[in-house]
Write a protein that holds these residues in place. Structure first.
Motif, PDB file in Angstrom:
ATOM      1  N   VAL A 245      -9.333   0.876   6.685  1.00  0.00           N
ATOM      2  CA  VAL A 245      -9.973  -0.150   5.861  1.00  0.00           C
ATOM      3  C   VAL A 245      -9.330  -1.504   6.110  1.00  0.00           C
ATOM      4  CG1 VAL A 245     -10.396  -0.936   3.501  1.00  0.00           C
ATOM      5  CG2 VAL A 245     -10.716   1.470   4.089  1.00  0.00           C
ATOM      6  N   MET A 246      -7.998  -1.522   6.205  1.00  0.00           N
ATOM      7  CA  MET A 246      -7.299  -2.785   6.416  1.00  0.00           C
ATOM      8  C   MET A 246      -7.687  -3.412   7.759  1.00  0.00           C
ATOM      9  SD  MET A 246      -3.367  -3.725   5.485  1.00  0.00           S
ATOM     10  CE  MET A 246      -2.748  -2.167   6.076  1.00  0.00           C
ATOM     11  N   ASP A 247      -7.824  -2.586   8.794  1.00  0.00           N
ATOM     12  CA  ASP A 247      -8.255  -3.102  10.102  1.00  0.00           C
ATOM     13  C   ASP A 247      -9.623  -3.771   9.993  1.00  0.00           C
ATOM     14  OD1 ASP A 247      -5.942  -2.203  11.240  1.00  0.00           O
ATOM     15  OD2 ASP A 247      -6.850  -0.504  12.295  1.00  0.00           O
ATOM     16  N   LEU A 248     -10.545  -3.107   9.288  1.00  0.00           N
ATOM     17  CA  LEU A 248     -11.886  -3.668   9.126  1.00  0.00           C
ATOM     18  C   LEU A 248     -11.844  -4.998   8.382  1.00  0.00           C
ATOM     19  CD1 LEU A 248     -13.935  -0.467   8.217  1.00  0.00           C
ATOM     20  CD2 LEU A 248     -14.012  -1.744  10.359  1.00  0.00           C
ATOM     21  N   LEU A 249     -10.993  -5.076   7.386  1.00  0.00           N
ATOM     22  CA  LEU A 249     -10.889  -6.307   6.619  1.00  0.00           C
ATOM     23  C   LEU A 249     -10.341  -7.452   7.464  1.00  0.00           C
ATOM     24  CD1 LEU A 249      -9.551  -4.979   3.192  1.00  0.00           C
ATOM     25  CD2 LEU A 249     -11.881  -5.619   3.795  1.00  0.00           C
ATOM     26  N   TYR A 250      -9.340  -7.148   8.277  1.00  0.00           N
ATOM     27  CA  TYR A 250      -8.783  -8.187   9.134  1.00  0.00           C
ATOM     28  C   TYR A 250      -9.780  -8.639  10.187  1.00  0.00           C
ATOM     29  CZ  TYR A 250      -3.960  -8.427   7.493  1.00  0.00           C
ATOM     30  OH  TYR A 250      -2.843  -8.665   6.747  1.00  0.00           O
TER      31      TYR A 250
ATOM     32  N   TYR B  48      -9.301 -12.557  -0.404  1.00  0.00           N
ATOM     33  CA  TYR B  48      -8.068 -12.118  -1.032  1.00  0.00           C
ATOM     34  C   TYR B  48      -7.022 -13.223  -0.988  1.00  0.00           C
ATOM     35  CZ  TYR B  48     -10.554  -7.820  -0.599  1.00  0.00           C
ATOM     36  OH  TYR B  48     -11.525  -6.870  -0.684  1.00  0.00           O
ATOM     37  N   SER B  49      -6.574 -13.599  -2.161  1.00  0.00           N
ATOM     38  CA  SER B  49      -5.607 -14.693  -2.253  1.00  0.00           C
ATOM     39  C   SER B  49      -4.175 -14.199  -2.272  1.00  0.00           C
ATOM     40  CB  SER B  49      -5.868 -15.514  -3.525  1.00  0.00           C
ATOM     41  OG  SER B  49      -5.771 -14.677  -4.674  1.00  0.00           O
ATOM     42  N   SER B  50      -3.974 -12.879  -2.342  1.00  0.00           N
ATOM     43  CA  SER B  50      -2.620 -12.344  -2.393  1.00  0.00           C
ATOM     44  C   SER B  50      -2.593 -10.958  -1.774  1.00  0.00           C
ATOM     45  CB  SER B  50      -2.123 -12.273  -3.842  1.00  0.00           C
ATOM     46  OG  SER B  50      -2.774 -11.228  -4.533  1.00  0.00           O
ATOM     47  N   PRO B  51      -1.460 -10.565  -1.177  1.00  0.00           N
ATOM     48  CA  PRO B  51      -1.350  -9.205  -0.624  1.00  0.00           C
ATOM     49  C   PRO B  51      -1.413  -8.145  -1.710  1.00  0.00           C
ATOM     50  CG  PRO B  51       0.782 -10.341  -0.565  1.00  0.00           C
ATOM     51  CD  PRO B  51      -0.245 -11.362  -0.932  1.00  0.00           C
ATOM     52  N   GLN B  52      -0.994  -8.476  -2.940  1.00  0.00           N
ATOM     53  CA  GLN B  52      -1.072  -7.512  -4.037  1.00  0.00           C
ATOM     54  C   GLN B  52      -2.526  -7.149  -4.336  1.00  0.00           C
ATOM     55  OE1 GLN B  52       0.750 -10.303  -4.127  1.00  0.00           O
ATOM     56  NE2 GLN B  52       2.866  -9.718  -4.550  1.00  0.00           N
ATOM     57  N   ALA B  53      -3.395  -8.157  -4.401  1.00  0.00           N
ATOM     58  CA  ALA B  53      -4.807  -7.898  -4.669  1.00  0.00           C
ATOM     59  C   ALA B  53      -5.435  -7.083  -3.550  1.00  0.00           C
ATOM     60  CB  ALA B  53      -5.549  -9.220  -4.843  1.00  0.00           C
ATOM     61  N   LEU B  54      -5.099  -7.424  -2.317  1.00  0.00           N
ATOM     62  CA  LEU B  54      -5.652  -6.705  -1.178  1.00  0.00           C
ATOM     63  C   LEU B  54      -5.185  -5.255  -1.173  1.00  0.00           C
ATOM     64  CD1 LEU B  54      -7.244  -6.616   1.416  1.00  0.00           C
ATOM     65  CD2 LEU B  54      -5.292  -7.601   2.615  1.00  0.00           C
ATOM     66  N   ALA B  55      -3.893  -5.027  -1.405  1.00  0.00           N
ATOM     67  CA  ALA B  55      -3.349  -3.670  -1.408  1.00  0.00           C
ATOM     68  C   ALA B  55      -3.991  -2.827  -2.508  1.00  0.00           C
ATOM     69  CB  ALA B  55      -1.832  -3.716  -1.580  1.00  0.00           C
ATOM     70  N   ALA B  56      -4.066  -3.374  -3.726  1.00  0.00           N
ATOM     71  CA  ALA B  56      -4.657  -2.632  -4.837  1.00  0.00           C
ATOM     72  C   ALA B  56      -6.109  -2.295  -4.564  1.00  0.00           C
ATOM     73  CB  ALA B  56      -4.534  -3.448  -6.122  1.00  0.00           C
ATOM     74  N   SER B  57      -6.854  -3.234  -4.002  1.00  0.00           N
ATOM     75  CA  SER B  57      -8.270  -3.010  -3.727  1.00  0.00           C
ATOM     76  C   SER B  57      -8.474  -1.938  -2.661  1.00  0.00           C
ATOM     77  CB  SER B  57      -8.927  -4.324  -3.287  1.00  0.00           C
ATOM     78  OG  SER B  57      -8.821  -5.298  -4.292  1.00  0.00           O
ATOM     79  N   ILE B  58      -7.632  -1.951  -1.630  1.00  0.00           N
ATOM     80  CA  ILE B  58      -7.755  -0.958  -0.559  1.00  0.00           C
ATOM     81  C   ILE B  58      -7.475   0.440  -1.099  1.00  0.00           C
ATOM     82  CG2 ILE B  58      -6.705  -0.120   1.582  1.00  0.00           C
ATOM     83  CD1 ILE B  58      -6.385  -3.049   2.415  1.00  0.00           C
ATOM     84  N   VAL B  59      -6.405   0.584  -1.875  1.00  0.00           N
ATOM     85  CA  VAL B  59      -6.073   1.900  -2.432  1.00  0.00           C
ATOM     86  C   VAL B  59      -7.193   2.389  -3.345  1.00  0.00           C
ATOM     87  CG1 VAL B  59      -4.509   3.133  -3.982  1.00  0.00           C
ATOM     88  CG2 VAL B  59      -3.585   1.608  -2.229  1.00  0.00           C
TER      89      VAL B  59
ATOM     90  N   ILE C  23       0.836  -1.201   0.000  1.00  0.00           N
ATOM     91  CA  ILE C  23       0.000   0.000   0.000  1.00  0.00           C
ATOM     92  C   ILE C  23       0.869   1.249   0.000  1.00  0.00           C
ATOM     93  CG2 ILE C  23      -1.580   1.387   1.408  1.00  0.00           C
ATOM     94  CD1 ILE C  23      -3.016  -1.158   2.171  1.00  0.00           C
ATOM     95  N   GLU C  24       1.913   1.249   0.827  1.00  0.00           N
ATOM     96  CA  GLU C  24       2.839   2.394   0.841  1.00  0.00           C
ATOM     97  C   GLU C  24       3.409   2.645  -0.552  1.00  0.00           C
ATOM     98  OE1 GLU C  24       4.974   3.081   5.072  1.00  0.00           O
ATOM     99  OE2 GLU C  24       5.652   1.297   3.987  1.00  0.00           O
ATOM    100  N   GLU C  25       3.817   1.586  -1.231  1.00  0.00           N
ATOM    101  CA  GLU C  25       4.404   1.734  -2.559  1.00  0.00           C
ATOM    102  C   GLU C  25       3.379   2.245  -3.569  1.00  0.00           C
ATOM    103  OE1 GLU C  25       5.920  -2.139  -3.370  1.00  0.00           O
ATOM    104  OE2 GLU C  25       7.639  -1.939  -2.015  1.00  0.00           O
ATOM    105  N   LEU C  26       2.145   1.732  -3.486  1.00  0.00           N
ATOM    106  CA  LEU C  26       1.106   2.175  -4.409  1.00  0.00           C
ATOM    107  C   LEU C  26       0.763   3.645  -4.208  1.00  0.00           C
ATOM    108  CD1 LEU C  26      -1.372  -0.853  -4.454  1.00  0.00           C
ATOM    109  CD2 LEU C  26      -0.031   0.016  -6.368  1.00  0.00           C
ATOM    110  N   LEU C  27       0.723   4.093  -2.955  1.00  0.00           N
ATOM    111  CA  LEU C  27       0.397   5.495  -2.684  1.00  0.00           C
ATOM    112  C   LEU C  27       1.479   6.428  -3.218  1.00  0.00           C
ATOM    113  CD1 LEU C  27      -1.181   5.366   0.894  1.00  0.00           C
ATOM    114  CD2 LEU C  27      -2.333   5.599  -1.310  1.00  0.00           C
ATOM    115  N   VAL C  28       2.731   6.007  -3.105  1.00  0.00           N
ATOM    116  CA  VAL C  28       3.824   6.811  -3.666  1.00  0.00           C
ATOM    117  C   VAL C  28       3.646   6.928  -5.173  1.00  0.00           C
ATOM    118  CG1 VAL C  28       6.301   6.863  -4.108  1.00  0.00           C
ATOM    119  CG2 VAL C  28       5.465   6.282  -1.829  1.00  0.00           C
TER     120      VAL C  28
END
Length: 231
Positions: free
Chosen positions: A161-166, A175-186, A136-141
């Protein structure tokens, strides 16, 4: 024989981990690394373990809410040793456990033993370079570089949002991957926080391009629905 856990148990222990992270005042990196270790890897692995295959340890057989809370604290301890200086002390962890874990009293020795068991279940793989928090940090940059309104997408909102998801297993297991989760949250924080008239580019194709994962409308709708139900 394999273990089975009720959905509400996972939610309660995740809430305990998040609350403990706040009370211990750990850094966000420690908090979300611990959530990744515990919620994404350790907890799911328990349901796949079979009795009699290295699981005779009293912390795993049987394993109840108190023991899971202990492993949640140990997850914070392990990640604090990786990312914080100085790391959390065993004394502070024990003090927190004494206050909030009601059904079991744990010693400092139990904390040390739980750390070994946690590492064994994780097969000593505790890398955190590919967790959702970092992505997420990388995507926001990247978003701020390609769009002026990227500054409107606040990292704090992404963490909420991430807290709510967890905390909500129905959503997080999609979510099967952290990439999918990060992209969806952003994407969802962009949709929620940036006024429609300020949108500068199609964020869905951008999310697919930057992460090689398609954060589909279905995923976004599920997240928004979850937020609506939580509010």
């Amino acid at each position: 024989m394999k273990r089975g856990f009720c959905t509400c148990l996972r939610s309660r222990v995740i809430q305990f981990l998040i609350q403990s992270a706040q009370l211990l005042e750990v850094s966000p990196m420690v908090k979300y690394s611990a959530l990744s270790l515990f919620a994404d890897r350790f907890y799911p692995a328990l349901s796949r373990l079979e009795y009699g295959k290295g699981t005779e340890n009293w912390l795993l057989h049987p394993i109840g809410e108190s023991n899971l809370q202990l492993f949640a604290l140990v997850s914070l301890w392990v990640t604090s040793k990786m990312h914080d200086t100085p790391p959390l002390s065993v004394k502070n962890l024990k003090s927190l456990g004494d206050k909030f874990i009601k059904e079991q009293h744990y010693t400092m020795g139990d904390l040390l033993e739980a750390e070994i068991v946690l590492m064994q279940v994780l097969e000593f793989g505790i890398g955190t370079s590919n967790i959702t928090f970092v992505l997420i940090e990388e995507l926001l940059v990247q978003l701020k570089l390609v769009a002026r309104v990227g500054k409107r997408v606040k990292f704090e909102a992404c963490m909420d949002v991430m807290d709510l998801l967890y905390e909500n297993e129905k959503t997080s297991v999609l979510y099967s991957s952290p990439q999918a989760l990060a992209a969806s949250i952003v994407v969802v924080v962009y949709v929620v926080t940036v006024p429609l008239q300020r949108w500068e580019f199609p964020v869905l194709p951008w999310g697919k391009k930057t992460t090689n994962v398609d954060p589909t409308c279905l995923i976004i709708q599920v997240i928004i629905l979850d937020l609506d139900q939580t509010c």
